[in-house]
Design a protein around this motif. Structure first.
Motif, PDB file in Angstrom:
ATOM      1  N   ASN A 191     -46.847  17.682 -35.836  1.00 20.27           N
ATOM      2  CA  ASN A 191     -46.855  17.906 -37.289  1.00 20.27           C
ATOM      3  C   ASN A 191     -45.697  17.288 -38.068  1.00 20.27           C
ATOM      4  O   ASN A 191     -45.612  17.476 -39.282  1.00 20.27           O
ATOM      5  CB  ASN A 191     -46.856  19.417 -37.558  1.00 20.27           C
ATOM      6  N   LYS A 221     -44.858  14.553 -39.318  1.00 23.25           N
ATOM      7  CA  LYS A 221     -45.104  13.678 -40.475  1.00 23.25           C
ATOM      8  C   LYS A 221     -45.517  14.469 -41.718  1.00 23.25           C
ATOM      9  O   LYS A 221     -45.371  13.979 -42.831  1.00 23.25           O
ATOM     10  CB  LYS A 221     -46.165  12.635 -40.127  1.00 23.25           C
ATOM     11  N   GLU A 222     -46.018  15.688 -41.520  1.00 24.21           N
ATOM     12  CA  GLU A 222     -46.464  16.497 -42.662  1.00 24.21           C
ATOM     13  C   GLU A 222     -45.569  17.703 -42.933  1.00 24.21           C
ATOM     14  O   GLU A 222     -45.363  18.082 -44.084  1.00 24.21           O
ATOM     15  CB  GLU A 222     -47.900  17.000 -42.431  1.00 24.21           C
ATOM     16  N   LYS A 223     -45.028  18.302 -41.867  1.00 26.86           N
ATOM     17  CA  LYS A 223     -44.244  19.532 -42.015  1.00 26.86           C
ATOM     18  C   LYS A 223     -42.800  19.277 -41.582  1.00 26.86           C
ATOM     19  O   LYS A 223     -42.554  18.866 -40.444  1.00 26.86           O
ATOM     20  CB  LYS A 223     -44.854  20.660 -41.178  1.00 26.86           C
ATOM     21  N   GLN A 224     -41.849  19.562 -42.496  1.00 28.18           N
ATOM     22  CA  GLN A 224     -40.459  19.189 -42.233  1.00 28.18           C
ATOM     23  C   GLN A 224     -39.456  20.260 -42.655  1.00 28.18           C
ATOM     24  O   GLN A 224     -38.287  19.963 -42.887  1.00 28.18           O
ATOM     25  CB  GLN A 224     -40.146  17.855 -42.928  1.00 28.18           C
ATOM     26  N   GLU A 284     -41.904  26.244 -42.659  1.00 36.17           N
ATOM     27  CA  GLU A 284     -43.244  25.860 -42.223  1.00 36.17           C
ATOM     28  C   GLU A 284     -43.443  26.117 -40.725  1.00 36.17           C
ATOM     29  O   GLU A 284     -44.492  26.632 -40.302  1.00 36.17           O
ATOM     30  CB  GLU A 284     -43.499  24.389 -42.537  1.00 36.17           C
ATOM     31  N   TYR A 338     -43.955   6.952 -47.063  1.00 33.78           N
ATOM     32  CA  TYR A 338     -45.040   7.827 -47.504  1.00 33.78           C
ATOM     33  C   TYR A 338     -45.794   8.433 -46.323  1.00 33.78           C
ATOM     34  O   TYR A 338     -46.296   9.562 -46.406  1.00 33.78           O
ATOM     35  CB  TYR A 338     -45.989   7.072 -48.437  1.00 33.78           C
ATOM     36  N   ASP A 339     -45.878   7.704 -45.210  1.00 36.55           N
ATOM     37  CA  ASP A 339     -46.505   8.256 -44.004  1.00 36.55           C
ATOM     38  C   ASP A 339     -45.791   9.510 -43.523  1.00 36.55           C
ATOM     39  O   ASP A 339     -46.401  10.401 -42.927  1.00 36.55           O
ATOM     40  CB  ASP A 339     -46.483   7.225 -42.867  1.00 36.55           C
ATOM     41  N   HIS A 340     -44.472   9.561 -43.788  1.00 31.95           N
ATOM     42  CA  HIS A 340     -43.670  10.700 -43.331  1.00 31.95           C
ATOM     43  C   HIS A 340     -43.354  11.677 -44.467  1.00 31.95           C
ATOM     44  O   HIS A 340     -42.383  12.435 -44.404  1.00 31.95           O
ATOM     45  CB  HIS A 340     -42.379  10.202 -42.676  1.00 31.95           C
ATOM     46  N   ASN A 341     -44.179  11.622 -45.494  1.00 33.31           N
ATOM     47  CA  ASN A 341     -44.159  12.659 -46.529  1.00 33.31           C
ATOM     48  C   ASN A 341     -42.916  12.655 -47.413  1.00 33.31           C
ATOM     49  O   ASN A 341     -42.565  13.675 -48.006  1.00 33.31           O
ATOM     50  CB  ASN A 341     -44.314  14.047 -45.876  1.00 33.31           C
TER      51      ASN A 341
END
Length: 287
Positions: free
Chosen positions: A194, A196-199, A203, A255-258
């Motif tokens: 996760n 790339k979306e949750k950092q 979360e 942008y791929d890594h949010n």
């Protein structure tokens, strides 16, 4: 970038494990001099001599006696001209995970966790001789395969991996126990899936059904660092991988890594590595 696949049928029938003397494979397979990644795990037992490796953009000097641990998909480039004696064992993750019916087994081994955990374990010749004997047993079994060889080879590998983890945790004074703490194993797995979306700590705490304080406490107990540091480490490692193994632009990777903007990505990357993403990519591939 060159991708080295495991040669599954090297010995006839499929075998997801191999053990060689490094001198027998110089300039081929896992020892090629050009930048490459592999699809399998590798452990190098350096007994005599010296070498170096450019691993994910970081130059690492290697002085025997020591042991080097490499995970799949880590971009690397070797300089092996001064190695005098080294044995290597490498294997596909499925070789152990299927046998043990434990897909988290390799995550329980500190030396394969990545991040800030060192990839080199210094050791004395006495300890290396223990592993050398085990590796020779592995080689001998591979050279004389029988119907039950897969089971014996898994037993040898299991013994090697567990012993290595004991020496590693003792050398680096790691107090946590990844065999008992399933939550931390799940955390590491969730990061891979996760990042790339949750950092944020919030979360991952929610995914683990615990509060942030509990997650931070466990991370400090097991990994000796805060959850936020572990997350940032995983994020920068993912960004490095895309910089080194794809032709994606800095903006695309951002942008791929949010990241909300490429400038924020650049700022984060520099805070973690001291150089910009573009400079990191150029530095690694210049040769």
């Amino acid at each position: 970038m060159l991708k080295v696949q495991f040669e599954k049928n090297k010995y006839g029938s499929e075998l997801l494990l191999d053990c060689v003397d490094l001198s027998d494979i110089l300039d081929q397979g896992i020892a090629v001099k050009e930048m490459h990644v592999t699809t399998f795990y590798e452990i190098f037992f350096f007994m005599e001599g010296s070498s170096s490796i450019n691993l994910e953009g970081k130059h690492i000097d290697i002085e025997a006696p020591c042991i080097l641990f490499l995970r799949p998909a880590q971009p690397r480039q070797w300089e092996l001209s001064d190695v005098k004696k080294c044995m290597v064992i490498f294997f596909e993750g499925a070789f152990m995970e299927t046998f043990l019916k434990d897909h988290l087994f390799l995550h329980r081994l500190y030396y394969f966790l990545g991040g800030t955990f060192p990839v080199i374990l210094p050791q004395d010749q006495k300890v290396l001789s223990i592993f050398e004997n085990l590796l020779h047993s592995v080689k001998q079994e591979i050279d004389n395969l029988k119907n039950d060889s897969h089971q014996l080879l898994r037993a040898y590998l299991y013994q090697i991996l567990i012993l290595l983890n004991r020496y590693y945790t003792a050398h680096y004074d790691l107090k946590g126990n990844l065999y008992e703490n399933l939550n931390m194993l799940q955390f590491r797995e969730m990061l891979k899936q996760n990042i790339k979306e949750k950092q944020t700590v919030k979360e991952y705490a929610a995914l683990l059904n615990m509060n942030r304080n509990r997650l931070n406490h466990l991370c400090n107990e097991i990994f000796a660092k805060d959850a936020s540091d572990i997350i940032k480490n995983e994020l920068v490692e993912s960004c490095k991988y895309y910089l080194l193994t794809t032709d994606k632009t800095i903006t695309e990777i951002s942008y791929d890594h949010n990241f909300s903007a490429p400038s924020n990505f650049v700022r984060f990357f520099k805070s973690m590595t001291t150089i910009s993403p573009a400079a990191y990519r150029t530095e690694f591939i210049k040769d």
